[in-house]
Design a protein around this motif. Structure first.
Motif, PDB file in Angstrom:
ATOM      1  N   UNK A  89       9.718  26.606   2.673  1.00  0.00           N
ATOM      2  CA  UNK A  89      10.590  25.824   2.978  1.00  0.00           C
ATOM      3  C   UNK A  89      10.254  24.493   3.261  1.00  0.00           C
ATOM      4  N   UNK A  90       9.040  24.592   4.010  1.00  0.00           N
ATOM      5  CA  UNK A  90       8.448  23.122   4.014  1.00  0.00           C
ATOM      6  C   UNK A  90       8.089  22.502   2.825  1.00  0.00           C
ATOM      7  N   UNK A  91       7.481  23.139   2.080  1.00  0.00           N
ATOM      8  CA  UNK A  91       7.260  22.437   0.770  1.00  0.00           C
ATOM      9  C   UNK A  91       8.389  21.987  -0.138  1.00  0.00           C
ATOM     10  N   UNK A  92       9.639  22.596  -0.098  1.00  0.00           N
ATOM     11  CA  UNK A  92      11.039  21.931  -0.536  1.00  0.00           C
ATOM     12  C   UNK A  92      11.490  21.115   0.188  1.00  0.00           C
ATOM     13  N   UNK A  93      11.287  21.100   1.352  1.00  0.00           N
ATOM     14  CA  UNK A  93      12.148  19.971   2.382  1.00  0.00           C
ATOM     15  C   UNK A  93      11.220  18.892   2.170  1.00  0.00           C
ATOM     16  N   UNK A  94       9.781  19.174   1.988  1.00  0.00           N
ATOM     17  CA  UNK A  94       8.942  17.624   1.776  1.00  0.00           C
ATOM     18  C   UNK A  94       9.290  17.007   0.233  1.00  0.00           C
ATOM     19  N   UNK A  95       9.472  17.801  -0.733  1.00  0.00           N
ATOM     20  CA  UNK A  95       9.877  17.403  -1.874  1.00  0.00           C
ATOM     21  C   UNK A  95      11.184  16.715  -1.966  1.00  0.00           C
ATOM     22  N   UNK A  99      11.650  12.817  -2.607  1.00  0.00           N
ATOM     23  CA  UNK A  99      12.344  12.544  -3.675  1.00  0.00           C
ATOM     24  C   UNK A  99      13.713  11.727  -3.559  1.00  0.00           C
ATOM     25  N   UNK A 100      14.192  12.061  -2.349  1.00  0.00           N
ATOM     26  CA  UNK A 100      15.365  11.211  -1.835  1.00  0.00           C
ATOM     27  C   UNK A 100      15.171  10.575  -0.654  1.00  0.00           C
ATOM     28  N   UNK A 101      14.611   9.529  -0.200  1.00  0.00           N
ATOM     29  CA  UNK A 101      13.960   9.406   1.044  1.00  0.00           C
ATOM     30  C   UNK A 101      15.367   8.644   1.908  1.00  0.00           C
ATOM     31  N   UNK A 102      16.226   8.395   1.167  1.00  0.00           N
ATOM     32  CA  UNK A 102      17.526   8.017   1.849  1.00  0.00           C
ATOM     33  C   UNK A 102      18.669   8.761   1.556  1.00  0.00           C
ATOM     34  N   UNK A 103      18.275  10.064   1.125  1.00  0.00           N
ATOM     35  CA  UNK A 103      19.351  10.988   0.597  1.00  0.00           C
ATOM     36  C   UNK A 103      20.326  11.354   1.717  1.00  0.00           C
ATOM     37  N   UNK A 104      21.434  12.081   1.464  1.00  0.00           N
ATOM     38  CA  UNK A 104      22.249  12.655   2.311  1.00  0.00           C
ATOM     39  C   UNK A 104      21.681  13.621   3.321  1.00  0.00           C
ATOM     40  N   UNK A 105      20.781  14.372   2.878  1.00  0.00           N
ATOM     41  CA  UNK A 105      19.967  15.476   3.611  1.00  0.00           C
ATOM     42  C   UNK A 105      18.495  14.914   4.218  1.00  0.00           C
ATOM     43  N   UNK A 106      18.425  13.737   4.246  1.00  0.00           N
ATOM     44  CA  UNK A 106      16.972  13.461   4.521  1.00  0.00           C
ATOM     45  C   UNK A 106      16.483  13.640   5.765  1.00  0.00           C
ATOM     46  N   UNK A 107      17.456  13.162   6.891  1.00  0.00           N
ATOM     47  CA  UNK A 107      17.175  13.431   8.070  1.00  0.00           C
ATOM     48  C   UNK A 107      16.926  15.079   8.387  1.00  0.00           C
ATOM     49  N   UNK A 108      17.790  16.010   7.914  1.00  0.00           N
ATOM     50  CA  UNK A 108      17.548  17.554   8.337  1.00  0.00           C
ATOM     51  C   UNK A 108      16.180  18.032   7.750  1.00  0.00           C
ATOM     52  N   UNK A 112      13.657  20.044   9.553  1.00  0.00           N
ATOM     53  CA  UNK A 112      13.530  21.344   9.404  1.00  0.00           C
ATOM     54  C   UNK A 112      12.059  21.573   8.819  1.00  0.00           C
ATOM     55  N   UNK A 113      11.553  20.727   8.033  1.00  0.00           N
ATOM     56  CA  UNK A 113      10.200  20.930   7.719  1.00  0.00           C
ATOM     57  C   UNK A 113       9.048  21.164   8.543  1.00  0.00           C
ATOM     58  N   UNK A 114       9.261  20.304   9.640  1.00  0.00           N
ATOM     59  CA  UNK A 114       8.083  20.257  10.656  1.00  0.00           C
ATOM     60  C   UNK A 114       8.672  21.447  11.613  1.00  0.00           C
TER      61      UNK A 114
END
Length: 272
Positions: A89-95, A99-108, A112-114
């Motif tokens: 999950x950490x790898x994909x959250x980071x991806x 990939x989407x630094x200002x995306x809809x789910x960037x904050x979450x 959740x990565x950390x």
């Protein structure tokens, strides 16, 4: 009649499960990307996370650049997270947030990565690379989203992870102290570990323990020094004592600290 109803419900449940499995198998064989994506979303909503991430893993590449691509990547990360596979999950959250630094789910994603690494952090005596990753990811999250609803949770997690690292350092410092002069001057190693920990984590709840180890280690060094160096080392012990007592006047270690000071002060001609 009641027994019949229970039997009927059991049969219906079995039929529903077989249909679900049959559809899942069909989805796995399908080449229809939209059909597979919609099924994966339903699987996630129904908490069938292993089905969701199995399907979504194969969809990340074909959906990249398409409207569903962003959501697919986030759901893949969340599916692994909800399955308690925090490494993936950490790898994909980071991806996602790269990939989407200002995306809809960037904050979450940053949170959740950390937080996943926080949940996966091992006991202090084990390798702490996951703990360090957790601290780095959560600190990065706070830098990007200081006013997030997750802020207090992230801060608390960071403090707990740092305490785990300092506890490991404390255990190492205590181990060196216990080894004494076995195969070298381990008292000096105890002092170095403790002082470095205090520099790295100045607000640790183990601060008093580190300072006590430093005081005791310097005392042992002075006691076992050659005559020409004893006076200087006992002066260091006295200085360390005053610093320790000034910081912790009501310490439970006061009796032991006073006994150390009494011996050290006599050895440099001070009146106790």
């Amino acid at each position: 009649m009641r027994r019949f109803n229970i039997y009927t419900l059991a049969c219906l449940a079995c039929i529903a499960m077989l249909c679900s499995c049959s559809e899942y198998t069909k989805v796995l064989k399908s080449k229809d990307v939209d059909y597979r994506f919609n099924y994966a979303k339903r699987a996630f909503e129904n908490k069938k996370y292993s089905q969701a991430y199995t399907i979504l893993t194969d969809l990340i590449t074909p959906l990249r650049g398409k409207p569903q691509g962003e959501e697919a990547l986030y759901l893949l990360a969340r599916s692994y997270y909800e399955s308690k596979d925090y490494i993936n999950s950490g790898l994909y959250f980071k991806t996602y947030y790269q990939r989407y630094p200002k995306g809809k789910y960037a904050e979450d994603s940053r949170f959740y990565s950390g937080y996943g690494y926080y949940l996966d952090s091992p006991d202090p005596q084990l390798d702490q690379s996951i703990t360090i990753k957790g601290i780095e990811e959560l600190q990065s999250f706070l830098e990007y989203f200081p006013r997030s609803e997750h802020t207090s949770t992230a801060q608390k997690a960071i403090f707990e992870l740092q305490d785990k690292l300092t506890l490991k350092d404390l255990q190492n410092a205590q181990l060196y102290y216990n080894l004494g002069n076995f195969m070298g001057n381990n008292y000096r190693s105890a002092i170095i570990v403790a002082e470095n920990a205090l520099k790295s984590y100045p607000y640790s709840k183990f601060r008093e323990d580190f300072e006590m180890i430093i005081l005791k280690s310097k005392f042992q060094e002075a006691k076992q020094s050659v005559a020409s160096r004893q006076a200087d080392r006992y002066r260091e012990v006295v200085d360390e004592y005053y610093s320790f007592i000034n910081n912790y006047p009501d310490t439970p270690n006061r009796k032991e600290a006073d006994a150390i000071f009494k011996i050290a002060s006599k050895n440099i001609g001070m009146e106790y």
